[in-house]
Every structure is written in C-alpha cells, then in structure tokens.
Enzyme design. Sequence first.
Site, PDB file in Angstrom:
ATOM      1  NE  ARG A  76       6.342 -24.843 -15.319  1.00  0.00           N
ATOM      2  CZ  ARG A  76       6.662 -24.855 -16.607  1.00  0.00           C
ATOM      3  NH1 ARG A  76       7.670 -24.140 -17.047  1.00  0.00           N
ATOM      4  NH2 ARG A  76       5.967 -25.585 -17.449  1.00  0.00           N
TER       5      ARG A  76
ATOM      6  CB  CYS B 118      -0.141 -23.601 -19.453  1.00  0.00           C
ATOM      7  SG  CYS B 118      -0.521 -24.413 -17.905  1.00  0.00           S
TER       8      CYS B 118
ATOM      9  CG  ASN C 276       3.326 -31.310 -18.485  1.00  0.00           C
ATOM     10  OD1 ASN C 276       2.807 -31.196 -19.593  1.00  0.00           O
ATOM     11  ND2 ASN C 276       4.477 -30.764 -18.172  1.00  0.00           N
ATOM     12  CG  ASP C 277       0.919 -32.497 -12.524  1.00  0.00           C
ATOM     13  OD1 ASP C 277       1.727 -33.443 -12.614  1.00  0.00           O
ATOM     14  OD2 ASP C 277       1.102 -31.513 -11.793  1.00  0.00           O
TER      15      ASP C 277
ATOM     16  CD  GLU D 265      -1.834 -28.797 -12.067  1.00  0.00           C
ATOM     17  OE1 GLU D 265      -0.896 -29.094 -12.806  1.00  0.00           O
ATOM     18  OE2 GLU D 265      -1.754 -27.939 -11.175  1.00  0.00           O
TER      19      GLU D 265
ATOM     20  NE  ARG E 175       5.864 -34.423 -14.910  1.00  0.00           N
ATOM     21  CZ  ARG E 175       5.362 -33.232 -14.700  1.00  0.00           C
ATOM     22  NH1 ARG E 175       4.176 -32.931 -15.179  1.00  0.00           N
ATOM     23  NH2 ARG E 175       6.018 -32.324 -14.050  1.00  0.00           N
TER      24      ARG E 175
END
Lengths: 579, 106
Positions: A298, A504, A456-457, A433, A467
């Site tokens: 990242r 990931c 996550n996204d 995502e 979230r």
Amino acid sequence: MEIKKGIAVSPGVSIGKCLIIDSEDYRIPRRQIEPSQRMVEIQRARNAFGDAIDELSGLEQAQTQTGGGRIKDIFAVHLRLLRDRSLRRQVTDLIHGESVTAEYAVASVLRRFAARFAEAKDTYISERAADIYDIERRLLRHLLGDKREDLGRLREEVIVVARELSPTQTAGFNKAFVKGIASDAGGRTSHAAIVARSLGIPAVVALEDLTEIVRGGDAVIVDGNRGLVIVDPDAETVEQYEAYSREFIALEHKLDAIREKPAETRDGARITLLGNIEFPDEAEIVLAKGGEGIGLYRTEFLYLNRPTEPSEEEHYSAYAQTVHICHDRPVVIRTVDLGADKYTQRKRFAPEPNPFLGLRSIRFCLQNLAMFKTQLRAILRASVLGPVKVMFPLISGIQELMQAKMILHDVMEDLDEEGIAYNRDMEVGIMVETPSAALTASTLARDCDFFSIGTNDLTQYTLAVDRGNELVSTLYSPADPAVLRLVRTVIQDAYKAQIDLCVCGEMASEPEYIMVLLGLGVRTLSLSAPLIPEVKQIIRCVTLEDCNLLTRKVLGMNSERQISNYLRNAARKVLPEAF
Amino acid sequence: MWAGEATLDNPVCQITVQIKSKNGLHMRPAMQFVDLANQYNCEIAIGNGSELGDAKSIMHVIGLAAGPGTTLEIHAQGPGAEEAVGALRTFIERETFDPEPPKDAK
C-alpha cells in the site's frame, strides 16, 4: 478498575500507561477524585500553568528574534491571561471544593470565561473567546501529555487512546513505543485497525466512551484478543494478564514453529501466502512470519504525514528497499489509493459529500497525471531489480483500466527515450473491489495479468455499508451471500482467462473465511504479517475436499447469519486456539 | 473573591466612572488597567452594574466587555485605597485608550 468492551481488531495483550490523543476538541471527563488526591491535582494544574507559560515565553522570544511583532503580541496577551491570579485561583478552588481532576477544573473554568466573552456585544471582546479556547487547549495538552507533534518522537512506551485515529496519525507513530491502541470509534476494517495489525500492535476499537473514562498516564490493559480495555486494573488483574500475555506469546511461538513448513492442505494442495505491507521494513516481518512475497504494497503511506508529495527518488528508494528485502520473491505494488479517508498534500478544501463514492484512488490518479506518472516511473525503474508487479486500485470498468494502462505506456515511452532500464513485461493487475468490476471480470481479465480481490471495499460497496461507521458496521460482513457470489464470479472468470488470482482483503486473514476461500478456488492469499502463521496453521489442518464440501453447503444458504455461524463453527473445530 | 465589607477600621472607597473613549476597555487598555490596579496593595473590585469582581484580574476585566459609555463601579479597600481609586478613575476617564493591535494580528 473499569472494564470496557469493544471490538478486537489486532491480537495481543499490552499493559502500559495511556497517552490520550485527539484530533479536535478535547473531551474532558468530569472525574471525581478522592479528597486526599486534591493536593496532587492542584499541583498538576500549577505545573500545567507553569509549563504553558514557559512554552509561550519561548515562543514569544522566538518571535522577537524573527521580528514577528504581531504574533508576538498575541503570545504576550496569552501569557498575561495565563498569569492571571484570579483564573488560577478559580481552578484551584474548583479542584479543592468539588474534588475533581485538574483537567476538568481547567476546562470548566476556561470554558466559563470563554462563554462570557462570547456573549459580549462588542465583537472585539467576543472574538477573544477563541484566545481563551486556545489557552485551554494549551493547558490541557500539558495536563494530558499530548504534544501531537511529538507522537513520532515518543521516548517511553505508551498505549495510545483516541476518539478516532486517522491513517495519518497512525502512520506517524513511532512503532517502538506504541504498545497498544484503543479508540472510541472505528470498526474491524478501519484504517487504524489495519495499521495496528500490520505493525503487530494489540488494538481494540469501538469502545464508545473510553476517552471520557481514562486520563493521561492511567494504567491501561489492551486485550486485543477478547476486545477488552481495562482502565486502572487492580493488582490481581494485572497478574492475570501478565500470565495470559505469556501464554499468548507461547502460542505465537508455537505458530512461529510452523514457519518453515509449507502452507499445504492435508491432501497436498499448495497455497501461496503473501504479505500486505505499508512500509518497506514490514517486508522483513512478512518473511520472518513465513510469507512468500508481498501481495499488496500500500504505497499511499508514502504520502501521509509529510508536508510535500514524495519525489520519484523517494518512491524508488522505498520500492528498491522492499524488492531488495524480498530477494526474488514477488512484490505487488499498488498505485496510490488516496481520497475518501486518506488524503494527499492536495487535500481538498471543499470536502466531498460522499467521499467513498467520490474522487478517490485510481480516479484521483487519472485526474492528477503528474503525480501518477511520478509513481509509475519509480515502479518501472524498480521492476529491473526483481519480480515487481503493478496493480491499479478501485478499477470500476474497462475504460479506467485502459486509461491507466495507456498512461503506463506513456511513461514507458518516456523511459525508452531517456534510455532508462525497466522490465517491459512487468505484470499489470487490478484490484477487484467494486461490484461493477466483479460483474465484468470476464472482460477485465482479457486486459490484465492478474486480479486481486479487495474484499473490504467489495463488501462495503456491495452491501452499501460504511465499514467505519459503528452505527451500521454490524451489517458489514464478507459472509453475506451477495458478497460470496460476487467473489465466486471473479474467481471463475480469472480461471477461465487463465490469469493469476489473489485475495488481499481482511477476509484472507480471518480464520473463519479461509476454508470457504479455498473451496471457492483461491490458491493465493495476501494478508498482514502477524496473521500469516495462524492462517497457515488452518490450511495445514484442512483438506481441499472438506473446503469444497463446506463451500457447496454455504453457497446454498441464504442468510448471512447462517453462513457466518457455519463458517465459524467449522473453523473452530480446526483451530480452537484461534477463537 | 470580593468579600470586602466596610468597617470603621477599613472603610471602602467607592466611585462610579464612565468610559469616555470611543473604544471600549479592550485587550490592551484592559491590560494597562490591570497593571495599574496591581500597583496598589489594597483590594480593588470592579463591576458594571451586576456583580463585582477582582480588578487585578485580566480575565475579569475583559469579561466586563465594557464598551464606550459604560458606567463602571470601582470599590477599593485597604492601604492606599483612595489613591488607587483616583488613579483608576483618571485612567478610565481618558479621552482615548491606546490603540488596539491591528485586526489582522490574529
């Protein structure tokens, strides 16, 4: 002693003194003290006044030297106000008369003055309220031990307690001294949680009113396994936790023992485990924990906590360092994912009404080409040093992918002209995502070398749940049938196109989801370093056959709760220590 | 804070004055006023009709938000009270107070 329950977001246990930080207003607990403590509090208040006066005198002198006459005047006024005997007397009277903390007394006396000033019809006087608030903050900073600018220069071990931690604040931590994190707000996948996990710092979030209960310097236990924070623990509790902490470390060591063993299921399926990192140094932790490369670098952390954007050389040296640490193992560099809750130096002055649906990530890069090209140049230059791959985040359709690739080609041409070496065949991949990318995965797969599913996204956009918002964060679940179906689609499309696929997001590091991911066909996972041993342990305990069976069952279920329970029970049977 | 009660041994000196300056008792004049009050050992209180407060406290004096034309009440008690009251009256009744630092100084 007080026990608060929150959400455990990063495992481990720490005991230490707390340091309260807050990005905006200080919220001061009215904390009753024993009458015998009053003299101590009065002395604390006196010290804070003394320290604030020393600090201001220093500032005033510095201004005298640099000739900043007007600013100097302001400091002079603040000094006068701080030296006011009646102000100090009211503070000590309040501590003495009502047995309250110095923080409470300072805040209430100064806020009372500020309110009186603010009411004045004369604007010159009413504007002075801001000066009073400024003085209040200065005093509180001395009392609460918060010198925010010093967070990176901590000299003693602390537990950081905050209302909410921004990614910028967490990125600025001096990791050697931050032993635990506890915050009022946040969820499992808020950025503070991600950073805490990647640094291996125990963390608990969503504690609601913790900052109103603790006071700077209090002893605090952060239990990142059970999601508890204990304020002012008694001797017995401290003893229990010290023992528990030793046990936990023992389990860690046991897991570390499997580091050299392959991540292989009992029936021989080989799974690749990669690490997610923010800083080059973390690559070492990934390898130490048994990771086989970097699946997600990242890079936005290069941009945070600094006054100017990073130069090409700064990008390059970070990438080169990472590749160097990894030797010949793959390093997937994700281009900057800024916007939404993370900003560059070009932070927007007019905030977007809906940042997660706004100008973030690849969209931001495509509108800031100079910045984007600087990063791509550095990545390309690093590509000759080892197996570097580039990955574009938040691709929401084929158009964006084509645009990003076109810019990559532009940069390649520039490098050709300048005679700078790079790997012409560097693999190019995308994060899947958004629901739109997942649904058009078969198209996207034709134009890239790999997919990385960012769960996550993908979960947040599919379920329309923020979230980080604790009011709805319970609705956020990768086990939702809608999310699982999308993930399955992406995996199938990647297989059909014969491109690489990795998962990931956080899902790849949570014990309960490992089996279903294997059952769906995932063979590469990228996760934060401290969690690699645990996930490997699970993989080594299951058979692909079990995973396939479980996945078929789960895909037939219609409720998130049913799926969640089923997955958790299955994982608990495999690795009871993980729960 | 101000609990001065007049006794035969300890008389209270009491005056009312009006601000004549076109500016009120802003930061800078307030600071000068407080400095002046602090030169005396007696207890001095000041108020604008409602309650009285410590005239040696900058917080209190600014908090009065005494604009042009405001009538102020000053009480003093103790050694040098009369002298103090006289000096403070002269200060308050000035035609102009010292100018403020410029607005953009913030």
